[in-house]
Scaffold this active site. Structure first.
Site, PDB file in Angstrom:
ATOM      1  N   SER A 109       5.434  -8.780  25.634  1.00 46.07           N
ATOM      2  CA  SER A 109       5.466  -7.675  26.594  1.00 46.07           C
ATOM      3  C   SER A 109       5.777  -6.348  25.909  1.00 46.07           C
ATOM      4  CB  SER A 109       6.501  -7.937  27.699  1.00 46.07           C
ATOM      5  OG  SER A 109       6.273  -7.107  28.817  1.00 46.07           O
ATOM      6  N   LYS A 162       3.270 -14.106  33.150  1.00 48.18           N
ATOM      7  CA  LYS A 162       3.870 -12.812  32.822  1.00 48.18           C
ATOM      8  C   LYS A 162       5.173 -12.588  33.571  1.00 48.18           C
ATOM      9  CE  LYS A 162       3.811  -9.111  30.462  1.00 48.18           C
ATOM     10  NZ  LYS A 162       5.290  -9.248  30.431  1.00 48.18           N
ATOM     11  N   LYS A 191       1.119  -5.326  33.108  1.00 46.54           N
ATOM     12  CA  LYS A 191       0.345  -5.604  31.893  1.00 46.54           C
ATOM     13  C   LYS A 191      -0.765  -6.625  32.123  1.00 46.54           C
ATOM     14  CE  LYS A 191       4.047  -4.331  28.663  1.00 46.54           C
ATOM     15  NZ  LYS A 191       5.209  -4.077  29.505  1.00 46.54           N
ATOM     16  N   SER A 221       6.720  -5.069  34.275  1.00 44.62           N
ATOM     17  CA  SER A 221       5.722  -5.424  33.255  1.00 44.62           C
ATOM     18  C   SER A 221       4.627  -6.357  33.742  1.00 44.62           C
ATOM     19  CB  SER A 221       6.415  -6.050  32.044  1.00 44.62           C
ATOM     20  OG  SER A 221       7.051  -5.063  31.271  1.00 44.62           O
TER      21      SER A 221
END
Length: 436
Positions: A126, A250, A65, A62
Site C-alpha cells: 500500500s 486491500k 488503490k 487506501s
C-alpha cells in the site's frame, strides 16, 4: 442428599452442554456488530448475501488503490503501457516517499523505476508515493489521473463517491499538493460501491490476485534501498488471522476512515467478496484483528450457510395460473409456464413464493407457442432478500406452451349463432322468473 444429587447430575449436564448443536450465526444481527458499513457478495453473480449500512457514504482510505490498480491494469491490457516502462521521480512524489510515518517504500530523488515494481509496492505494501508515481506515469499528473478515476468509477454505474487524491490519504499529508478538495478531505464511497468496484476488477483482471496474495516481498532486493514489504492483509495464508481460501485484496486505514478491508476468498470453486468499513472494537478502540474478525464472520456465513439454489424451474406452471382463456380458438384455454428458471445464491432455509402478473385477461386466437403473456416475480417470505449489486430482478416471463389455431368461419358462425340463442334463452328465463 442435595449434594449427592448434584454430583450425580454433573456428568449428565456437562455431556448435554457438549452435545448441543452449533448455533448458526444470525445474519441479520450478529455478523458485523461493530462495523460502520459492510456488504457480502457472491463474486460470480453479484448476488448480495448480507449488508449493513451498505449505501452510506464513508471514508475508504487506501481501498482507493483498487481503482488505481484497475486503471493501470486496463492500460497494460490495452497495450498502452508495458510493465517495463520506466518512471522518473518528481520532487513532490519524492518528498511524499520520505514520510515513513505513512506506508511507503524509499524512493530516490534521482531514481528511475519500472512500473511493475511500483505496482507491487502499491498492491502488496500500500505504498503511497509509489501510487502517485504510477498516476503520474499513466496520466502525466495526479490531477489528470484523478479525472481517469472519476471516469472509470462512473462507467461502472457508481454515483456515490468523492475522490480528492489517488492514494486515499487525508489531504493534509500531501504537503499541499492534493489535486482536489481541501486539506481535511478524504476519499469516500459506500460499501456497495466498493463491492461494485471490486466485483468488476476481479471480472476484468483476475490476475490482480497474483500480486494481492503475496505475503511478503523485498522491494529493490540486493540494493541499498531494499525494504521488506509485508502485506497488511493478515488473513492471507501464513498470517496471524489466516483464513482458508483468502487471496486478496486491500486494507485501508486513516483516522477518519477507521480500519477497513476488502477481502476475497475462494473455496471449492466458489468465490465471495466481503467489504468491511470503519470497523471498531466494542469499546470503540481498534486492534489488528478489528477488521478481520467481522470479515471472518462474513466468510463463515457465506461458505457455511449459503449455496446455489433453484427457486423456480424452467417450464414450471404456477398454481392458480396454469391456463389462460382463448377467444375464438379451437381450444378454450392454453397452458402457460415459465420461460426460464431462477437460480441464485441464498441461505439454505430461504423460501420464495411466486407472484404472477398477466398482460391481459384472455388471448385472442391465433396463439403461437412461446407467446409472452406475463411474468412471475419470486418474493422471499422468510428472512431478508438483498437482491443483486446491479438490480437484477428475480423475474421471468410466462409463455404459452402450445399453439392454438383460430376457428374457421363456419365454426365461428355457428358459435356466434349458439351464443345468440343462448343469450335469448338466458333473457327469457330471467323474464319468466320475474313473472312467476
Amino acid at each position: 442428599m442435595k449434594r449427592a444429587l448434584i454430583i450425580l447430575l454433573m456428568p449428565m449436564l456437562l455431556f448435554s452442554a457438549i452435545m448441543q448443536p452449533t448455533q448458526h450465526v444470525n445474519a441479520a444481527t450478529n455478523l458485523t456488530p461493530n462495523v460502520g458499513a459492510a456488504i457480502l457478495i457472491d463474486a460470480e453473480t453479484g448476488k448480495i448475501l448480507y449488508e449493513q449500512n451498505a449505501d452510506e457514504i464513508v471514508g475508504i482510505a487506501s481501498i482507493t488503490k483498487l481503482l488505481a490498480e484497475y486503471i493501470l491494469l486496463d492500460e497494460i491490457a490495452a497495450g498502452k503501457l508495458k510493465w517495463e516502462d520506466t518512471y522518473n521521480m518528481t520532487p513532490n512524489t519524492y518528498l511524499l516517499s520520505q514520510n515513513r510515518l505513512l506506508s511507503n517504500v524509499p524512493l530516490r530523488e534521482d531514481g528511475t523505476y519500472e512500473l511493475w515494481e511500483l505496482y507491487e509496492a502499491m498492491a502488496i505494501y500500500s505504498a503511497n508515493a509509489a501510487t502517485v508515481a504510477i498516476a503520474e506515469r499513466v496520466a502525466g499528473s495526479e490531477k489528470a489521473f484523478l479525472e481517469l478515476m472519476n471516469k472509470k468509477i462512473e462507467s461502472l454505474g457508481v454515483k456515490d463517491y468523492q475522490f480528492v487524491n489517488v492514494t486515499g490519504l487525508n489531504n493534509e499529508y500531501l504537503n499541499g499538493n492534493h489535486p482536489a478538495g481541501n486539506e481535511k478531505d478524504e476519499n469516500m464511497m459506500s460499501a456497495k460501491s466498493v463491492a461494485i468496484l471490486t466485483y468488476h476488477l476481479l471480472k476484468s483482471h483476475p490476475e490482480v490476485l497474483e500480486t494481492a496474495s503475496v505475503l511478503e516481498k523485498t522491494f529493490r532486493e540486493g540494493t541499498s534501498d531494499a525494504i521488506l514489504m509485508r502485506n497488511w492483509n493478515l488473513m492471507l495464508p501464513g498470517s496471524i488471522y489466516a483464513y482458508e481460501g483468502v487471496d486478496g485484496l486491500k486494507t485501508g486505514t486513516t483516522d477518519f476512515a477507521g480500519h477497513s478491508f476488502v477481502g476475497t476468498a475462494e473455496r471449492n470453486g466458489r468465490r465471495v467478496i466481503a467489504v468491511v468499513l470503519n470497523a471498531k472494537e466494542e469499546d470503540g478502540s481498534v486492534e489488528d484483528q478489528t477488521r478481520f474478525v467481522p470479515t471472518k464472520n462474513l466468510f463463515d456465513f457465506a461458505f457455511n450457510q449459503t449455496a446455489q439454489k433453484e427457486i423456480l424451474k424452467a417450464g414450471a406452471t404456477i398454481e392458480g395460473s396454469e391456463f389462460m382463456p382463448v377467444v375464438n380458438g379451437k381450444q378454450e384455454q392454453v397452458k402457460i409456464a415459465t420461460a426460464e428458471g431462477i437460480s441464485l445464491v441464498t441461505t439454505e432455509d430461504a423460501v420464495y413464493e411466486p407472484v404472477v402478473t398477466l398482460n391481459a385477461e384472455r388471448l385472442d386466437a391465433t396463439v403461437k407457442e412461446g407467446t409472452v403473456v406475463g411474468h412471475v416475480v419470486m418474493q422471499r417470505v422468510n428472512g431478508e432478500e438483498y437482491g443483486y449489486l446491479e438490480d437484477k430482478p428475480l423475474k421471468v416471463d410466462l409463455v404459452t406452451t402450445e399453439s392454438v389455431e383460430r376457428l374457421g368461419w363456419a365454426a365461428l358462425f355457428l358459435a356466434g349463432v349458439g351464443s345468440f340463442y343462448s343469450e335469448i334463452w338466458a333473457g327469457f328465463k330471467e323474464f319468466a322468473t320475474k313473472l312467476f
